[in-house]
Design a protein around this motif. Sequence first.
Motif, PDB file in Angstrom:
ATOM      1  N   ASP A  67      25.777   9.966  38.315  1.00 34.37           N
ATOM      2  CA  ASP A  67      25.336   8.943  37.364  1.00 34.37           C
ATOM      3  C   ASP A  67      25.416   9.437  35.929  1.00 34.37           C
ATOM      4  O   ASP A  67      25.916   8.732  35.044  1.00 34.37           O
ATOM      5  N   ILE A  68      24.943  10.650  35.701  1.00 37.13           N
ATOM      6  CA  ILE A  68      24.889  11.159  34.324  1.00 37.13           C
ATOM      7  C   ILE A  68      26.285  11.495  33.803  1.00 37.13           C
ATOM      8  O   ILE A  68      26.548  11.460  32.602  1.00 37.13           O
ATOM      9  N   ALA A  69      27.224  11.787  34.743  1.00 32.90           N
ATOM     10  CA  ALA A  69      28.603  12.057  34.360  1.00 32.90           C
ATOM     11  C   ALA A  69      29.450  10.789  34.335  1.00 32.90           C
ATOM     12  O   ALA A  69      30.642  10.834  34.028  1.00 32.90           O
ATOM     13  N   LYS A  70      28.803   9.645  34.695  1.00 32.90           N
ATOM     14  CA  LYS A  70      29.457   8.336  34.706  1.00 32.90           C
ATOM     15  C   LYS A  70      30.688   8.325  35.622  1.00 32.90           C
ATOM     16  O   LYS A  70      31.761   7.836  35.258  1.00 32.90           O
ATOM     17  N   ILE A  71      30.511   8.856  36.819  1.00 34.16           N
ATOM     18  CA  ILE A  71      31.586   8.889  37.814  1.00 34.16           C
ATOM     19  C   ILE A  71      31.301   7.848  38.885  1.00 34.16           C
ATOM     20  O   ILE A  71      30.214   7.813  39.448  1.00 34.16           O
ATOM     21  N   GLU A  72      32.287   7.028  39.137  1.00 29.10           N
ATOM     22  CA  GLU A  72      32.154   5.993  40.148  1.00 29.10           C
ATOM     23  C   GLU A  72      33.200   6.191  41.242  1.00 29.10           C
ATOM     24  O   GLU A  72      34.207   6.869  41.048  1.00 29.10           O
ATOM     25  N   ALA A  73      32.940   5.589  42.405  1.00 26.18           N
ATOM     26  CA  ALA A  73      33.888   5.657  43.520  1.00 26.18           C
ATOM     27  C   ALA A  73      35.161   4.890  43.129  1.00 26.18           C
ATOM     28  O   ALA A  73      35.106   3.933  42.353  1.00 26.18           O
ATOM     29  N   PRO A  74      36.327   5.279  43.647  1.00 30.23           N
ATOM     30  CA  PRO A  74      36.520   6.410  44.565  1.00 30.23           C
ATOM     31  C   PRO A  74      36.443   7.745  43.824  1.00 30.23           C
ATOM     32  O   PRO A  74      36.886   7.846  42.675  1.00 30.23           O
ATOM     33  N   ILE A  75      35.882   8.732  44.487  1.00 29.08           N
ATOM     34  CA  ILE A  75      35.733  10.063  43.890  1.00 29.08           C
ATOM     35  C   ILE A  75      37.033  10.845  44.099  1.00 29.08           C
ATOM     36  O   ILE A  75      37.557  10.919  45.210  1.00 29.08           O
ATOM     37  N   THR A  76      37.554  11.420  43.024  1.00 28.58           N
ATOM     38  CA  THR A  76      38.798  12.189  43.095  1.00 28.58           C
ATOM     39  C   THR A  76      38.526  13.663  42.857  1.00 28.58           C
ATOM     40  O   THR A  76      37.461  14.052  42.340  1.00 28.58           O
ATOM     41  N   SER A  77      39.501  14.483  43.209  1.00 24.61           N
ATOM     42  CA  SER A  77      39.374  15.915  42.938  1.00 24.61           C
ATOM     43  C   SER A  77      39.314  16.177  41.440  1.00 24.61           C
ATOM     44  O   SER A  77      38.662  17.126  40.992  1.00 24.61           O
ATOM     45  N   THR A  78      39.973  15.331  40.656  1.00 22.80           N
ATOM     46  CA  THR A  78      39.927  15.479  39.195  1.00 22.80           C
ATOM     47  C   THR A  78      38.507  15.263  38.679  1.00 22.80           C
ATOM     48  O   THR A  78      38.027  16.010  37.816  1.00 22.80           O
ATOM     49  N   ALA A  79      37.820  14.246  39.201  1.00 22.70           N
ATOM     50  CA  ALA A  79      36.440  13.979  38.780  1.00 22.70           C
ATOM     51  C   ALA A  79      35.532  15.149  39.119  1.00 22.70           C
ATOM     52  O   ALA A  79      34.686  15.551  38.314  1.00 22.70           O
ATOM     53  N   VAL A  80      35.721  15.730  40.292  1.00 26.00           N
ATOM     54  CA  VAL A  80      34.915  16.894  40.679  1.00 26.00           C
ATOM     55  C   VAL A  80      35.250  18.087  39.792  1.00 26.00           C
ATOM     56  O   VAL A  80      34.358  18.775  39.285  1.00 26.00           O
ATOM     57  N   GLY A  81      36.554  18.328  39.590  1.00 27.01           N
ATOM     58  CA  GLY A  81      36.971  19.508  38.837  1.00 27.01           C
ATOM     59  C   GLY A  81      36.624  19.467  37.371  1.00 27.01           C
ATOM     60  O   GLY A  81      36.381  20.507  36.759  1.00 27.01           O
ATOM     61  N   PHE A  82      36.570  18.267  36.783  1.00 29.26           N
ATOM     62  CA  PHE A  82      36.353  18.169  35.339  1.00 29.26           C
ATOM     63  C   PHE A  82      34.995  17.601  34.950  1.00 29.26           C
ATOM     64  O   PHE A  82      34.657  17.601  33.768  1.00 29.26           O
ATOM     65  N   ALA A  83      34.220  17.122  35.921  1.00 28.66           N
ATOM     66  CA  ALA A  83      32.916  16.544  35.574  1.00 28.66           C
ATOM     67  C   ALA A  83      31.762  17.170  36.354  1.00 28.66           C
ATOM     68  O   ALA A  83      30.730  17.505  35.773  1.00 28.66           O
ATOM     69  N   ILE A  84      31.928  17.340  37.665  1.00 23.52           N
ATOM     70  CA  ILE A  84      30.842  17.890  38.475  1.00 23.52           C
ATOM     71  C   ILE A  84      30.789  19.410  38.370  1.00 23.52           C
ATOM     72  O   ILE A  84      29.743  19.996  38.027  1.00 23.52           O
ATOM     73  N   ALA A  85      31.895  20.070  38.666  1.00 21.84           N
ATOM     74  CA  ALA A  85      31.915  21.540  38.670  1.00 21.84           C
ATOM     75  C   ALA A  85      31.511  22.156  37.330  1.00 21.84           C
ATOM     76  O   ALA A  85      30.706  23.094  37.301  1.00 21.84           O
ATOM     77  N   PRO A  86      32.028  21.670  36.186  1.00 23.41           N
ATOM     78  CA  PRO A  86      31.613  22.278  34.913  1.00 23.41           C
ATOM     79  C   PRO A  86      30.112  22.180  34.658  1.00 23.41           C
ATOM     80  O   PRO A  86      29.521  23.089  34.062  1.00 23.41           O
ATOM     81  N   ARG A  87      29.510  21.090  35.100  1.00 23.14           N
ATOM     82  CA  ARG A  87      28.063  20.933  34.886  1.00 23.14           C
ATOM     83  C   ARG A  87      27.284  21.926  35.744  1.00 23.14           C
ATOM     84  O   ARG A  87      26.310  22.533  35.276  1.00 23.14           O
ATOM     85  N   LEU A  88      27.695  22.112  36.990  1.00 25.60           N
ATOM     86  CA  LEU A  88      27.033  23.105  37.837  1.00 25.60           C
ATOM     87  C   LEU A  88      27.271  24.517  37.293  1.00 25.60           C
ATOM     88  O   LEU A  88      26.362  25.343  37.264  1.00 25.60           O
ATOM     89  N   ASN A  89      28.488  24.768  36.844  1.00 26.80           N
ATOM     90  CA  ASN A  89      28.802  26.094  36.305  1.00 26.80           C
ATOM     91  C   ASN A  89      28.006  26.406  35.038  1.00 26.80           C
ATOM     92  O   ASN A  89      27.730  27.570  34.741  1.00 26.80           O
ATOM     93  N   ALA A  90      27.668  25.359  34.288  1.00 23.84           N
ATOM     94  CA  ALA A  90      26.958  25.570  33.022  1.00 23.84           C
ATOM     95  C   ALA A  90      25.633  26.284  33.233  1.00 23.84           C
ATOM     96  O   ALA A  90      25.185  27.060  32.373  1.00 23.84           O
TER      97      ALA A  90
END
Length: 771
Positions: free
Chosen positions: A262-285
Amino acid sequence: MIDSQYAWHLPENQDENRINEISTTLKISNLLAQILYQRGYQDVKTAHAFLNPHPDQLHDANLLYDIHKAVDRINAAIIAGEHITIYGDYDSDGLTSTALMYEALAMVGADVDYYIPNRFKDGYGPNVTVYEDLIARGTQLIVTVDNGVAGHLAINRANELGVDVIVTDHHALPKKLPEAFAIVHPRHPEGHYPFGELSGVGVAFKVASVLLEEIPQEMLDLVAIGEIADLVSLTDENRVLVNYGLKMIAQTERPGLQALLDIAKIEAPITSTAVGFAIAPRLNALGRLGDAMDGVKLLVTQDIDVAEELATKIDQLNQKRQTIVQEVSEVALKQALSAENQKRNTLVIVGDNWHEGILGIVASKIVEQTHKPTIVLTHVEQNLLKGSGRSVASVDLYAALAPISDHFVGFGGHAAAAGMSLASEELVFIKDTFEANVTASGFDVQQKIPLEVAGKLELNAINANLYAELAKLAPFGMDNPKPEFEITAQVGDVKQIGQAQQHLKFSLVAELQQKVPAIAFNQGLLAAEIKANAQAIKVIGTVDENVWQGVSSYQILIKDLKQAGLAIIDARTNKLKKNLFAKNQQYVFFKHKLAKQVQPYISKDAHIVDLEKANNILDDQITTIVDLPADINDLNMLQNHTYRQLTVIFYTPQQVYLAKLPTKHDFANLYKFIAQHHDLLIKDEIQQLASYLQVDKSQLTFMIQVFFELGFVTIDNGVLNGVVKPPKAELGTAPSYQARLKKQAVEKVLIYSKTTELKDLLSKILNPNVD
């Protein structure tokens, strides 16, 4: 001309019969069948398996070496009521591995908790002090995830204290493995697992599958995040895991993951690009800027309020991380582009007080800009440096550094990335050996890196059907990238975009004025050159979808580009400013006097061409012609040379084209005045005389010069007198008069012409043999 950064390799020697068979049997486009063939899926069976990932394609977890020994020990601990600690890592793969293993052990009734080492206090991997503290607080079994295979000292210490350590890891194996109770690793030297490219979370998932005696599908969301974030090969069973994991993310019941989406404004369908550029960087932070324990808490919590609070905190940290990365990257890149580093195949960049948590990202950015394997370090203590390295596809970073691992205080990693710490006195040795080892491997940064191109694509083929066909190749990632296509088209709507105007956007234009938007990230500086060039452009890029208010459109994300022809940039001005000479390039002057005047403002690394002194013009340079030639034919001196880009200023201190020549009446009035007055002090009286004769001061000066050259007047020590019996001569024969006519003609063509007319003229002059 703009040259490509990569060496483009288009398909060749393809079996068209095989491709047609795949296309016909699987009812897919010939283009998709061709791409599958290029990627090694060269018959119907393998192509079908690739396009239809299925759980049946997963390898049996029981084949992993030591997995039963590890699971039996965990079950024994559960039965005995022993306290188990999952020891993870602070990146996305480590956090998801920890969360997955924690949930799996909790499901079978284990007394379990987890520990994520602090990047700055504990470092990467097993830490002796942390192990001692965990054991002192009651830990009786340690299970590592995404680390441990190089943790000799800490594991030995745990053994001394009577606590077993089970290692689950995927990182590069050292020559000697630690004395752990069990080591579960897909490339274990005594194992025979058929696929060695699992990430840390992939290995943890395999252990959980054996422990739970079933495949825990509800945990595939964690697997997808960790695998995509860790850039493992998205082929074989990883493709299956990520494919189903992305679907699990889209329907996740994890409050923490949903809050992050929600906070990254990602909606379905979920792609590897969305994970790689929105989810992973936030967890890595979390791990980059502080304590990553909250990352696991976010992934495993069932409390919505806690999830939203943690997601907000993580997003704020990510924004802070982005700011720090930008600041450090700017400084680091300047160092990377220094004269000394320009000569090297590798880069070792060192800074003071850089945040060590973001050095890996900075290294990646420098690799992207320079195409060189790069290590970025910062001083953390007076005699200690810490940092991260990133590499290009053709250089195994771990292999280049492993032979000198005893010169590091700490070192680990794999082919694409590594982390290290070292004493300051080792810096020169490591820097030189790194350069030598990479060069010895055959890498030469002057040679273009190969870029595999899927084929040529026409603009009119870019539509929803094409995008849907290409989407069948997803999920995209390492070893299964989005297909790159070569497209040739005219260019329009060229502009720079982004907060710092760092990105390039333009339209690819085909016949019938069909336009497809194209974006090249971090190539904004090419805008002027592309805009100045009339030639068609060739680009390599991927087809991307834009969805706005439910309507889809398509664009090209550019990987590389090239454009034939010389880009001529019209920068004509009647004022020279210092900033015109700030760039490290080639400056051409027709007049020595002006070259000498502006030399103090020109960059020391720039090349000055003084044509009056017959200086050499260097080929293949970004070149600026500064001043106006005395004659159009003087431009012929620019022939027989090649230019990367040509900018014309054509400055002249005093333009004459718009100033009318004095009339015969003006000359007659001046002559009459001189005949009636003697001993005129030109310097003191010229303005007064110009006003009296009702002419411009510059015109008066010009007329006096013409009279002097024709012998009509004498000038002695600034005193002007007429000649009693002057020689007969036409005004137009005076050298000054001839020069004025010539200068007007030159200005008309080079200063007052339209940009298109000027470019055509210069193109013909520079390329006289081209029709």
